[in-house]
Design an enzyme around this catalytic site. Structure first.
Site, PDB file in Angstrom:
ATOM      1  N   CYS A   2       0.829  -1.212   0.000  1.00  0.00           N
ATOM      2  CA  CYS A   2       0.000   0.000   0.000  1.00  0.00           C
ATOM      3  C   CYS A   2       0.868   1.269   0.000  1.00  0.00           C
ATOM      4  O   CYS A   2       2.002   1.246   0.471  1.00  0.00           O
ATOM      5  CB  CYS A   2      -0.878   0.036   1.233  1.00  0.00           C
ATOM      6  SG  CYS A   2      -1.854  -1.435   1.477  1.00  0.00           S
ATOM      7  N   ARG A  27       4.587   0.201  -6.139  1.00  0.00           N
ATOM      8  CA  ARG A  27       4.619  -0.612  -4.920  1.00  0.00           C
ATOM      9  C   ARG A  27       3.655  -1.796  -5.004  1.00  0.00           C
ATOM     10  O   ARG A  27       3.784  -2.745  -4.244  1.00  0.00           O
ATOM     11  CB  ARG A  27       4.252   0.261  -3.707  1.00  0.00           C
ATOM     12  CG  ARG A  27       5.255   1.367  -3.446  1.00  0.00           C
ATOM     13  CD  ARG A  27       4.706   2.363  -2.456  1.00  0.00           C
ATOM     14  NE  ARG A  27       4.574   1.808  -1.124  1.00  0.00           N
ATOM     15  CZ  ARG A  27       5.518   1.851  -0.191  1.00  0.00           C
ATOM     16  NH1 ARG A  27       6.664   2.429  -0.459  1.00  0.00           N
ATOM     17  NH2 ARG A  27       5.328   1.334   0.999  1.00  0.00           N
ATOM     18  N   TRP A  82      -3.275  -2.540  -1.346  1.00  0.00           N
ATOM     19  CA  TRP A  82      -2.972  -3.914  -1.754  1.00  0.00           C
ATOM     20  C   TRP A  82      -3.716  -4.785  -0.753  1.00  0.00           C
ATOM     21  O   TRP A  82      -3.369  -4.816   0.428  1.00  0.00           O
ATOM     22  CB  TRP A  82      -1.467  -4.139  -1.696  1.00  0.00           C
ATOM     23  CG  TRP A  82      -0.975  -5.401  -2.322  1.00  0.00           C
ATOM     24  CD1 TRP A  82      -0.679  -5.596  -3.644  1.00  0.00           C
ATOM     25  CD2 TRP A  82      -0.677  -6.640  -1.667  1.00  0.00           C
ATOM     26  NE1 TRP A  82      -0.223  -6.872  -3.839  1.00  0.00           N
ATOM     27  CE2 TRP A  82      -0.211  -7.544  -2.649  1.00  0.00           C
ATOM     28  CE3 TRP A  82      -0.760  -7.080  -0.344  1.00  0.00           C
ATOM     29  CZ2 TRP A  82       0.174  -8.851  -2.355  1.00  0.00           C
ATOM     30  CZ3 TRP A  82      -0.384  -8.387  -0.050  1.00  0.00           C
ATOM     31  CH2 TRP A  82       0.073  -9.253  -1.064  1.00  0.00           C
ATOM     32  N   ASN A 108      -1.454   1.830   6.217  1.00  0.00           N
ATOM     33  CA  ASN A 108      -0.654   0.704   5.704  1.00  0.00           C
ATOM     34  C   ASN A 108      -0.306  -0.170   6.896  1.00  0.00           C
ATOM     35  O   ASN A 108       0.045   0.359   7.947  1.00  0.00           O
ATOM     36  CB  ASN A 108       0.667   1.183   5.105  1.00  0.00           C
ATOM     37  CG  ASN A 108       0.465   1.937   3.816  1.00  0.00           C
ATOM     38  OD1 ASN A 108      -0.659   2.047   3.334  1.00  0.00           O
ATOM     39  ND2 ASN A 108       1.544   2.457   3.272  1.00  0.00           N
ATOM     40  N   GLY A 109      -0.361  -1.472   6.705  1.00  0.00           N
ATOM     41  CA  GLY A 109      -0.025  -2.373   7.802  1.00  0.00           C
ATOM     42  C   GLY A 109      -1.228  -3.234   8.157  1.00  0.00           C
ATOM     43  O   GLY A 109      -2.188  -3.330   7.381  1.00  0.00           O
ATOM     44  N   GLU A 492      18.301 -16.514 -10.190  1.00  0.00           N
ATOM     45  CA  GLU A 492      17.835 -15.134 -10.286  1.00  0.00           C
ATOM     46  C   GLU A 492      17.078 -14.883 -11.591  1.00  0.00           C
ATOM     47  O   GLU A 492      16.010 -14.266 -11.605  1.00  0.00           O
ATOM     48  CB  GLU A 492      19.030 -14.163 -10.147  1.00  0.00           C
ATOM     49  CG  GLU A 492      18.752 -12.714 -10.471  1.00  0.00           C
ATOM     50  CD  GLU A 492      17.547 -12.123  -9.751  1.00  0.00           C
ATOM     51  OE1 GLU A 492      17.045 -12.704  -8.787  1.00  0.00           O
ATOM     52  OE2 GLU A 492      17.069 -11.068 -10.215  1.00  0.00           O
ATOM     53  N   LYS A 496      13.141 -13.880 -12.532  1.00  0.00           N
ATOM     54  CA  LYS A 496      12.797 -12.714 -13.347  1.00  0.00           C
ATOM     55  C   LYS A 496      11.791 -13.102 -14.425  1.00  0.00           C
ATOM     56  O   LYS A 496      10.797 -12.432 -14.633  1.00  0.00           O
ATOM     57  CB  LYS A 496      14.084 -12.175 -13.994  1.00  0.00           C
ATOM     58  CG  LYS A 496      14.189 -10.717 -14.143  1.00  0.00           C
ATOM     59  CD  LYS A 496      14.661  -9.964 -12.937  1.00  0.00           C
ATOM     60  CE  LYS A 496      13.981 -10.301 -11.677  1.00  0.00           C
ATOM     61  NZ  LYS A 496      14.607  -9.819 -10.471  1.00  0.00           N
ATOM     62  N   GLU A 499       8.255 -13.964 -12.901  1.00  0.00           N
ATOM     63  CA  GLU A 499       7.474 -12.884 -12.297  1.00  0.00           C
ATOM     64  C   GLU A 499       6.913 -11.904 -13.320  1.00  0.00           C
ATOM     65  O   GLU A 499       5.839 -11.361 -13.108  1.00  0.00           O
ATOM     66  CB  GLU A 499       8.206 -12.180 -11.153  1.00  0.00           C
ATOM     67  CG  GLU A 499       9.367 -11.304 -11.506  1.00  0.00           C
ATOM     68  CD  GLU A 499      10.027 -10.664 -10.272  1.00  0.00           C
ATOM     69  OE1 GLU A 499       9.348 -10.334  -9.302  1.00  0.00           O
ATOM     70  OE2 GLU A 499      11.252 -10.490 -10.306  1.00  0.00           O
ATOM     71  N   HIS A 515      18.688 -36.223 -11.882  1.00  0.00           N
ATOM     72  CA  HIS A 515      18.087 -36.822 -10.687  1.00  0.00           C
ATOM     73  C   HIS A 515      16.576 -36.621 -10.657  1.00  0.00           C
ATOM     74  O   HIS A 515      15.961 -36.760  -9.595  1.00  0.00           O
ATOM     75  CB  HIS A 515      18.741 -36.258  -9.422  1.00  0.00           C
ATOM     76  CG  HIS A 515      20.202 -36.601  -9.331  1.00  0.00           C
ATOM     77  ND1 HIS A 515      20.639 -37.886  -9.103  1.00  0.00           N
ATOM     78  CD2 HIS A 515      21.313 -35.846  -9.499  1.00  0.00           C
ATOM     79  CE1 HIS A 515      21.964 -37.897  -9.098  1.00  0.00           C
ATOM     80  NE2 HIS A 515      22.392 -36.678  -9.351  1.00  0.00           N
ATOM     81  N   LYS A 614       6.132  -4.213  -4.868  1.00  0.00           N
ATOM     82  CA  LYS A 614       7.564  -3.909  -4.877  1.00  0.00           C
ATOM     83  C   LYS A 614       8.168  -4.085  -3.496  1.00  0.00           C
ATOM     84  O   LYS A 614       9.272  -4.596  -3.339  1.00  0.00           O
ATOM     85  CB  LYS A 614       7.765  -2.464  -5.359  1.00  0.00           C
ATOM     86  CG  LYS A 614       9.212  -2.026  -5.442  1.00  0.00           C
ATOM     87  CD  LYS A 614       9.945  -2.733  -6.552  1.00  0.00           C
ATOM     88  CE  LYS A 614      11.389  -2.330  -6.669  1.00  0.00           C
ATOM     89  NZ  LYS A 614      12.147  -3.314  -7.484  1.00  0.00           N
TER      90      LYS A 614
HETATM   91  O1  M6R Z   1      13.194  -4.930  -1.142  1.00  0.00           O
HETATM   92  P1  M6R Z   1      13.818  -6.284  -1.019  1.00  0.00           P
HETATM   93  O2  M6R Z   1      15.104  -6.407  -1.743  1.00  0.00           O
HETATM   94  O3  M6R Z   1      13.951  -6.729   0.416  1.00  0.00           O
HETATM   95  O4  M6R Z   1      12.789  -7.262  -1.711  1.00  0.00           O
HETATM   96  C1  M6R Z   1      12.990  -8.644  -1.714  1.00  0.00           C
HETATM   97  C2  M6R Z   1      12.097  -9.312  -2.728  1.00  0.00           C
HETATM   98  O5  M6R Z   1      10.759  -9.085  -2.420  1.00  0.00           O
HETATM   99  C3  M6R Z   1      12.381  -8.821  -4.151  1.00  0.00           C
HETATM  100  O6  M6R Z   1      13.709  -9.005  -4.501  1.00  0.00           O
HETATM  101  C4  M6R Z   1      11.484  -9.566  -5.159  1.00  0.00           C
HETATM  102  O7  M6R Z   1      11.858 -10.906  -5.229  1.00  0.00           O
HETATM  103  C5  M6R Z   1      11.566  -8.888  -6.530  1.00  0.00           C
HETATM  104  N1  M6R Z   1      10.259  -8.733  -7.067  1.00  0.00           N
HETATM  105  C6  M6R Z   1      12.371  -9.639  -7.508  1.00  0.00           C
HETATM  106  O8  M6R Z   1      12.401  -9.052  -8.769  1.00  0.00           O
END
Ligand code: M6R
Length: 619
Positions: A2, A27, A82, A108-109, A492, A496, A499, A515, A614
């Protein structure tokens, strides 16, 4: 997750609120709303959907966003939600108005005891219009406001907070006090922006840097009361607290797309610059300086093990960090996903150093893990991008990545900057421990300093990757296979791809394929193989053969020096040569570009992928 914005001042309040909400869109959210006091009336407009739809609703209601019109609004707040308690809907969107229409609240929270408070308020005759926990806060503040003889909204907020259990960044607008905004904070970020004859609040500085660079990061249990000309910050008892005004170094352009189709593309193109900004100032006269984290031999000898905690992309950077530190320093390192760390029984004491990695500095899982590591006696060094964020403030020491604001939900440049910090840490530690002689230490520094140019070279060839993606974006399944450092790189880039393109994707250690996973390889499966480590070439060629003979299409990513090696891949993309230890920094960029174009060709919303936020501030 949020986002909150608030404004008091002479500019068009709705313009400021809606532009601020647009900036906070990154966000992640599913509904949006604003509340403001115009000519003494408390107005509320909120909608399920995007800020664009909220803008239309505001215009339809006859309010102007044009700065040239006189601002008749005395104060306003806005929110992007959110969903947690209650599905996305107009009713559940924020702000929430109290039953008697006295005040509006954005939050927020999570209010953990909301059910109990709701029962209490219902007994007092309060009727609820939504399923949210936030509405409880609005009603509770109104309830205490009604009991309060002086009709002081600040006192009512402080009284209500005594009953509320949970986390919050809360902002309250009361029709009887049209020139004031009250904010409270616990475990959720909120920033005050101080202007001349105007003041701002927002969940992060990106929503206000166009107007002011002077900010105060509110601390837990602080209550802010602001008018256009004044700022008062107290604790929950009403006693003034000391606060520091800090200057934001990010500029307003950094939150614009600057001609790129998406923030993600812009941010990948910034990688050479931000890597240089993260690394180069910390290398001087053949040595590495980690700012406020001075390390000498005595300190390093006292460190028996290193613990790395992070989530998502930051965790993948941590895996590279583990490899580097173990290889160069010969110190045992455990790298754990933060959300799992809190359930584990880690071997940590005062001889442990915990590295905490987070772009946002607000990830709740990471914060909780850091808290646990501290309780066990570990010192903490945070690698964080957002200046003044909670993790940056709560860690013993912080090393900032100089990535600037990262707006795309998919992290790209922040990852590369995190790697930059981890290489600096590993090299410095190794040298201080006497494990890396001066010559090799300087050699690696020099290798790091050459990375930006090499990233530029990769960007110049991005159309090669684009072409490949344009003919493969319809695949149902993709596997990323690597060994050693290339396995972490695969983890990694697989994240990407999934997502942003929603293509099923997995990362596997090359040796693990046989395996079990190889059963999934069939005609048309796409396999991406980063191969950057000299002694793993023949093993990886065997893996490529294994999947190719089962019908997979293989894209290999290899350094120039492998040009004469024959791989059984369909397509190869070449990255510049570098020391193989540094290869993850270069190898990730073509894979990020690949994920980007796969998503673009599939027509996905690259910067705002579905269901993702985010900054993840819930467990
Ligand atoms: O803000 P942070 O680096 O702590 O966030 C961690 C993850 O939520 C963040 O890296 C997430 O996996 C991304 N969407 C990856 O692209």
């Amino acid at each position: 997750m949020c986002g909150i914005v608030g404004y008091i001042g002479p500019r068009n309040t709705l313009g400021i609120l809606l532009n601020g909400l647009s900036t906070l869109e990154y966000r992640g959210y599913d509904s949006a709303g604003v509340s403001f006091i115009q000519d003494g009336r408390l107005e509320l407009i909120k909608k399920k959907g995007y800020v664009k739809e909220l803008r239309e609703a505001v215009a339809q209601a006859g309010f102007t966003l044009d700065d040239r019109h006189t601002n008749r609004i005395s104060a306003g707040i806005g929110h992007t939600r959110w969903a947690t308690h209650g599905a996305p809907s107009d009713e559940n969107s924020h702000p929430h108005m109290s039953m008697n229409g006295k005040l509006c609240v954005v939050h927020n929270g999570i209010i953990e005891n909301y059910a109990e408070l709701r029962r209490f308020l219902k007994k007092k005759g309060y009727v609820f219009a939504s399923e949210t926990d936030t509405e409880v806060a609005a009603q509770l503040i109104e309830y205490y406001y009604g009991l309060n003889d002086n009709k002081d909204i600040n006192a009512a907020v402080r009284r209500a907070l005594k009953d509320i259990v949970g986390s919050y960044a809360l902002c309250v607008l009361c029709v009887d006090e049209p020139d004031r905004l009250i904010c409270a904070k616990k475990d959720n970020p909120i920033v005050l922006g101080i202007g001349k004859g105007e003041n701002f609040i927002a969940s992060d500085v990106t929503a206000m840097i166009e107007y002011t660079k002077d900010v105060v990061f509110l601390e837990d249990n602080w209550i802010l009361t602001m008018t256009k000309d004044s700022v008062e910050i107290t604790d929950v008892y009403g006693d003034p607290v000391e606060y520091k005004v800090e200057a934001v170094v990010w500029d307003a352009d950094s939150v614009q797309k600057g001609g790129y189709a998406h923030f993600m593309m812009k941010e990948m193109h910034e990688e050479p610059k931000i890597f240089e900004a993260t690394v180069e100032p910390r290398i001087k006269d053949g040595d590495i300086y980690l700012e406020h984290f001075p390390v000498d031999e005595e300190y390093m000898k006292g460190i028996h093990n290193i613990n790395i905690i992070a989530c998502g992309t930051a965790f993948h950077a941590g895996c590279v960090g583990k490899y580097l530190i173990e290889k160069l320093c010969r110190i045992p390192v455990v790298c754990t996903v933060a959300s799992e760390f809190i359930y584990s029984d880690p071997i940590i004491d005062e001889h442990t150093l915990t590295l905490v990695i987070s772009q946002s500095g607000e990830t709740l899982d990471t914060r909780n893990a850091m808290k646990k590591a501290k309780e066990l006696g570990s010192g903490t060094l945070a690698i964080v991008n957002v200046i003044g964020s909670t993790i940056a403030r709560e860690a013993d020491n912080v090393l900032y990545t100089a990535a600037g604001p990262e707006i795309s939900v998919a992290s790209t440049k922040a990852y590369v900057a995190q790697l930059g910090c981890l290489y600096l840490i590993a090299l410095k530690f190794a040298h201080v421990l006497g494990k890396l002689d001066k010559e090799k230490y300087e050699y690696y520094q020099n290798e790091l300093l050459q990375i930006p140019d090499k990233l530029e070279q990769i960007l110049r060839k991005q159309t090669d990757i684009q072409r490949f993606a344009s003919t493969h974006f319809n695949v149902e399944s993709t596997f990323f296979i690597g060994r050693g450092l290339d396995y972490f790189l695969s983890m990694e880039t697989s994240l990407k791809l999934k997502e942003i393109s929603y293509i099923h994707s997995e990362a596997y250690a090359g040796g693990e394929l046989k395996h079990g996973t190889i059963a999934l390889i069939e005609d048309g499966t796409l396999v991406v193989c980063p191969i950057t480590q000299d002694d793993l070439v023949s093993k990886m060629e065997s893996n490529i053969k294994e999947v190719a003979t089962r019908g997979a299409t293989v894209l290999a990513i290899v350094p120039e020096r492998f040009r004469d090696i024959k791989f059984s891949c369909d397509v190869r993309f070449t990255i510049p040569d570098c020391d193989e230890l540094m290869a993850p920094i270069l190898g990730v960029l073509p894979c990020q570009i690949f994920a980007y174009y796969m998503a673009v060709y599939k027509g996905c919303d690259v910067d705002k992928p579905r269901n993702l936020a985010k900054s993840v501030t819930v467990e």
